[in-house]
Design an enzyme around this catalytic site. Structure first.
Site, PDB file in Angstrom:
ATOM      1  N   GLU A  12       0.843  -1.209   0.000  1.00 52.07           N
ATOM      2  CA  GLU A  12       0.000   0.000   0.000  1.00 52.07           C
ATOM      3  C   GLU A  12       0.874   1.253   0.000  1.00 52.07           C
ATOM      4  OE1 GLU A  12      -2.694  -0.959  -0.915  1.00 52.07           O
ATOM      5  OE2 GLU A  12      -4.191  -0.930   0.658  1.00 52.07           O
TER       6      GLU A  12
ATOM      7  N   THR B 286      -6.079   6.635  -5.396  1.00 50.45           N
ATOM      8  CA  THR B 286      -6.134   6.816  -3.937  1.00 50.45           C
ATOM      9  C   THR B 286      -5.279   8.001  -3.502  1.00 50.45           C
ATOM     10  OG1 THR B 286      -6.574   4.481  -3.602  1.00 50.45           O
ATOM     11  CG2 THR B 286      -5.669   5.665  -1.728  1.00 50.45           C
TER      12      THR B 286
HETATM   13  N1  HSE Z   1      -8.550   4.225   3.810  1.00 53.16           N
HETATM   14  C1  HSE Z   1      -8.016   4.413   2.502  1.00 53.16           C
HETATM   15  C2  HSE Z   1      -8.517   5.728   1.940  1.00 53.16           C
HETATM   16  C3  HSE Z   1      -8.479   3.285   1.629  1.00 53.16           C
HETATM   17  O1  HSE Z   1      -9.715   5.968   2.041  1.00 53.16           O
HETATM   18  O2  HSE Z   1      -7.732   6.509   1.424  1.00 53.16           O
HETATM   19  C4  HSE Z   1      -8.037   3.374   0.208  1.00 53.16           C
HETATM   20  O3  HSE Z   1      -7.000   2.524  -0.051  1.00 53.16           O
END
Ligand code: HSE
Length: 311
Positions: free
Chosen positions: A129, A182
């Site tokens: 991530e 993201t």
């Molecule tokens: N919690 C993260 C976000 C999840 O909302 O940015 C996305 O990978």
């Protein structure tokens, strides 16, 4: 010990309304399939058998970066070939990078004689991530690894709590054919929030978790509200308010953005309602000429799993 394994790694819905970066759950479909083979090259080789793109350079690929983090902790040098059959699109908001990194770490761990537990492996998958979006959050990797709902109670140290949920809880996810990165969806968030909003949000998160644990659908419904992130990010998703209103009118317990979007999820307590919501969601996007994929699924209790193995 096996020389190769075929892995199914599920998509996940993270944030789940009020639980930004801490709450998530796994769903049955879609999911990525990966075959991981031990090699004697000491290197990583990435093969993609689908037209859903992914970086083939090991240092840029979330799966090899995550496995490398595991090998570093084991102080081991091992080569792997990872063959992807991807079903989860990047930038969809249903944990595509988490599915890849969790699947690869889980498979490599199997091939190394299972030195780590599922909980211990989450921190390696989080490294995937980190390179995918610059933030090593665990709200997709933890449920993909453990199944069910998971709460990241703390990041330092990493403490993950599995959260029981009602048997008859259904999830509808619509993925409109647009991409939201993201990293971009994180950049637009406010850095500070007011005490008033914080109180509402933590009341809702605690209420949602209590509702899940007690199978209290009314409490789930009144708590599945995000007053901090959704109002900012929803502007990135055309027709978001109409899709949400339609889902609520069709009987959803709640509806919000899945992860960083553009997917939208709704929870309900009957399969018929979940399917009705799916039709309505697709029709709303179709009305503005945006194609979409829709998935109706129960919560996946198991998470990543071995489909096949061989010598
Ligand atoms: N919690 C993260 C976000 C999840 O909302 O940015 C996305 O990978």
């Amino acid at each position: 010990m096996s020389e190769w394994v075929k892995i199914f790694s599920p998509a996940t819905v993270s944030n789940v309304g009020p639980g930004f970066d801490v709450l998530g759950f796994a769903i049955d479909q879609p999911g990525d399939e990966l075959i991981i083979l031990k090699t004697n090259t000491g290197k990583f080789e990435i093969v993609n058998e689908t037209d859903i793109g992914l970086p083939l350079e090991p240092e840029k690929n979330v799966a090899s970066v995550a496995v490398k983090a595991m090998l570093t902790e084991l102080n081991a040098e091992q080569g792997f070939k990872i063959v992807f059959t991807r079903k989860i699109y990047p930038g969809s908001g249903i944990g595509s990078s988490a599915a890849s990194s969790v699947g690869a770490v889980f498979g490599a761990n199997e091939l190394m004689g299972s030195p780590f537990t599922r909980k211990q492996m989450v921190r390696f998958a989080m490294e995937g991530e980190r390179i995918a979006c610059g933030s090593a959050h665990a709200d997709n990797t933890a449920p993909a690894m453990l199944g069910g709902f998971t709460l990241v109670q703390s990041y330092t140290p990493l403490t993950i709590c599995p959260i029981p949920s009602p048997e008859n809880l259904y999830c509808t996810v619509v993925h409109p054919e647009i991409e939201v990165k993201t990293a971009d969806a994180r950049k637009i968030l406010k850095k500070d929030i007011s005490m008033r909003l914080a109180i509402t949000q933590w009341g809702n998160l605690a209420g949602l978790i209590a509702g899940l644990m007690q199978s209290d659908f009314e409490l789930i419904s009144s708590s599945l509200k995000d007053v901090i992130v959704e109002p900012v990010r929803s502007i990135l998703i055309p027709k978001f308010n109409d899709v949400k209103q339609g889902a609520m009118d069709a009987g959803a317990l709640g509806c919000s953005i899945s992860g960083s979007g553009p997917s939208i999820f709704a929870l309900s307590n009957q399969k018929e309602i979940a399917e009705k919501i799916a039709v309505m969601m697709q029709e709303t996007f179709k009305s503005i000429n945006i194609g979409s994929k829709v998935f109706v699924s129960k919560v996946n209790p198991e998470g990543v799993r071995v489909m096949e193995r061989g010598e």
